[in-house]
Write an enzyme that holds these catalytic residues in place. Sequence first.
Site, short mmCIF file in Angstrom:
data_model
loop_
_atom_site.label_atom_id
_atom_site.label_comp_id
_atom_site.label_asym_id
_atom_site.label_seq_id
_atom_site.Cartn_x
_atom_site.Cartn_y
_atom_site.Cartn_z
CG HIS A 18 -0.39 -0.08 2.54
ND1 HIS A 18 0.51 0.84 2.99
CD2 HIS A 18 -0.53 -0.97 3.55
CE1 HIS A 18 0.87 0.56 4.23
NE2 HIS A 18 0.26 -0.56 4.59
CG HIS A 21 4.08 -1.48 2.33
ND1 HIS A 21 2.86 -2.06 2.11
CD2 HIS A 21 4.39 -1.77 3.62
CE1 HIS A 21 2.45 -2.67 3.20
NE2 HIS A 21 3.37 -2.50 4.14
CB CYS A 126 0.28 -7.59 19.35
SG CYS A 126 -0.71 -7.10 17.90
CB CYS A 129 2.91 -5.55 16.64
SG CYS A 129 1.69 -4.31 16.96
CB CYS A 143 -2.55 -4.30 19.92
SG CYS A 143 -1.52 -3.50 18.70
CG HIS A 146 -2.38 -4.77 14.62
ND1 HIS A 146 -1.12 -4.50 15.11
CD2 HIS A 146 -2.24 -4.87 13.28
CE1 HIS A 146 -0.26 -4.47 14.12
NE2 HIS A 146 -0.90 -4.69 13.00
CE LYS A 287 -3.99 1.41 12.31
NZ LYS A 287 -2.73 1.16 11.69
CE LYS A 290 -7.36 -6.54 2.87
NZ LYS A 290 -7.07 -7.96 2.76
N1 MSP Z 1 8.32 -6.79 8.40
C1 MSP Z 1 8.49 -5.67 9.24
C2 MSP Z 1 9.80 -4.95 8.95
C3 MSP Z 1 11.02 -5.79 9.11
S1 MSP Z 1 12.45 -4.89 8.72
C4 MSP Z 1 13.71 -5.82 9.23
C5 MSP Z 1 7.34 -4.70 9.00
N2 MSP Z 1 6.71 -4.79 7.83
S2 MSP Z 1 5.50 -3.84 7.36
O1 MSP Z 1 4.99 -4.43 6.15
O2 MSP Z 1 4.57 -3.67 8.42
O3 MSP Z 1 6.14 -2.49 6.97
C6 MSP Z 1 6.32 -1.45 7.90
C7 MSP Z 1 6.94 -0.28 7.18
O4 MSP Z 1 6.15 0.09 6.02
C8 MSP Z 1 7.02 1.00 7.99
O5 MSP Z 1 8.11 1.06 8.85
C9 MSP Z 1 7.10 2.03 6.87
O6 MSP Z 1 8.35 1.99 6.29
C10 MSP Z 1 6.08 1.50 5.87
N3 MSP Z 1 4.72 1.92 6.23
C11 MSP Z 1 3.67 1.09 6.51
N4 MSP Z 1 2.57 1.86 6.77
C12 MSP Z 1 2.89 3.16 6.69
C13 MSP Z 1 2.14 4.35 6.71
N5 MSP Z 1 0.85 4.39 6.97
N6 MSP Z 1 2.81 5.51 6.43
C14 MSP Z 1 4.13 5.53 6.07
N7 MSP Z 1 4.84 4.41 6.01
C15 MSP Z 1 4.34 3.25 6.55
O7 MSP Z 1 7.11 -3.87 9.85
#
Ligand code: MSP
Length: 497
Positions: A18, A21, A126, A129, A143, A146, A287, A290
């Site tokens: 999304h 990412h 959790c 997380c 949490c 979530h 936020k 889904k």
């Molecule tokens: N798998 C772990 C990371 C392991 S790294 C060794 C994880 N994955 S995640 O899919 O949840 O990705 C989290 C990251 O995605 C955040 O730290 C950020 O870089 C990005 N984002 C996810 N949601 C976000 C927003 N709503 N806004 C901005 N970036 C965010 O955590």
Amino acid sequence: MKKFFITTPIYYVNDVPHLGHLYTTLAGDILARHYRLTGREVYFLTGTDEHGSKIAEAAEKHNQSPQAFVDNISEQFKQVWQKYDITFDRFIRTTEEEHVKVVQQFLTDLQARGYIYKGEYSGLYCRGCEEYKKTSDLVDGLCPVHQRAPESLAEPAYFFKLSAFADQISSLIDSRQLEIQPESRRNEVLSFLSSGLEDVAISRQNVEWGIPLPWDQSHTIYVWIDALINYYTAGLKVDCWPADWHLMSKDILRFHCVIWPAMLLALELDLPKSIFIHGYFTVDGQKMSKSLGNVVNPLEMLQKYDRDVIRVFLFKSFPFGADGDFSWELLDRFYNGQLANELGNLVQRVLVMADKYCDGIVPKGGGSVLSELTLDFVQNTRKDIEKLAFGDALNHIFSLIQLANRHIDNIKLWDKSNEQAFINQGIAELIELIRHLSIALLPIMPDTAHKIAHSLNFDLKNSYTKDEYETIIRWGNYLEGRKIVVPEVLFPRRGES
Ligand code: MSP
């Protein structure tokens, strides 16, 4: 010189990518492109985090084996990044055999050095997380991220002696050997460390979908320990260690600023130089989730706008360290205002005039009214990108664009009373400004930069040596005598929606 090493988090494959990412991955791409352009070799790493109970649960919901499920979603991440022309050098997956071996060796080494012991974890977890929680982390028993009640665990587990490293990590952050930015996040980590650290469980007895602990196969390795080691797996064989920038948002700050440095210290490996915690996106004030149905899908964005538009919008409209509220209206307004009316208009006017008044050939001469300003803007842009102040970098670029548009209004090259020499001077100078603009835009808007360069008959490349780069950013009449082409309108205005 070692390669400049940039990482994004590796993303969970419980669902497709999304906006959040995309944002981090684009930031990494901008940095990677910037350093290649200015003469550094780069190693840009991204990938997917594929183990753990959350992913096993998602696979089960889809009636698929975990492996088939992660293969599919990981591939979707990769394809989305390719559609955005993300220039990663390595896309790592934690289910790769190479990574599994490195993780097992890493843990074996930690154990051999006496940093692992067996105990019992009794407390909360959790799954969303993938994190051990304390009651104080919860809001109304849930949490806060979530909105779900954590599980209660009581199981034997192996622990890592994290508590041994609190002081050492604090002093490394204090002395800025380990740089954490922005400053507010750095303070947050320091204050967290000042109350000491507890040891952390690094194995799970009841999670099958994970890497087996080498000395006790009845446990799998806690998914976060597995995931953090990805940076090491990927960096191991490439001359790039340590990381220059780990990029992420606040959700995973503690893992990267506390547990990861401790793991590296325990094995006497060099720590990352810097960690940047960028802002978190909400959508229309809420936020992304889904259940609210407001998750912004990067592919959907591409149906509406070209990738360059999305890239520049995200980094011009939201300062990199601050939270941002995405809305489609903002994007539409940005497009017509800053892209159609300012950037697109500038390029169009200059090239149409060059075609009309100079037969499409870049004339001799070239004034210096704009030279100092342009070079200043370009230098500032470069400094800002290296500080990850992408918004400031773009503010410089867009001020230059506005200034050039005003300059055109002032010198009125279309006035019938102008001498040809005056026109030539004006056109040559504006062409040179646009050439500089194409270079400055390259990391952020690569397609646009190449389109502009192509119209100017300027051979803009994605990577240069330092010397070559210094040559192309000198002010002169670099393109004198070349035939220019009037491009199609870069950003046709659209009706406001
Ligand atoms: N798998 C772990 C990371 C392991 S790294 C060794 C994880 N994955 S995640 O899919 O949840 O990705 C989290 C990251 O995605 C955040 O730290 C950020 O870089 C990005 N984002 C996810 N949601 C976000 C927003 N709503 N806004 C901005 N970036 C965010 O955590």
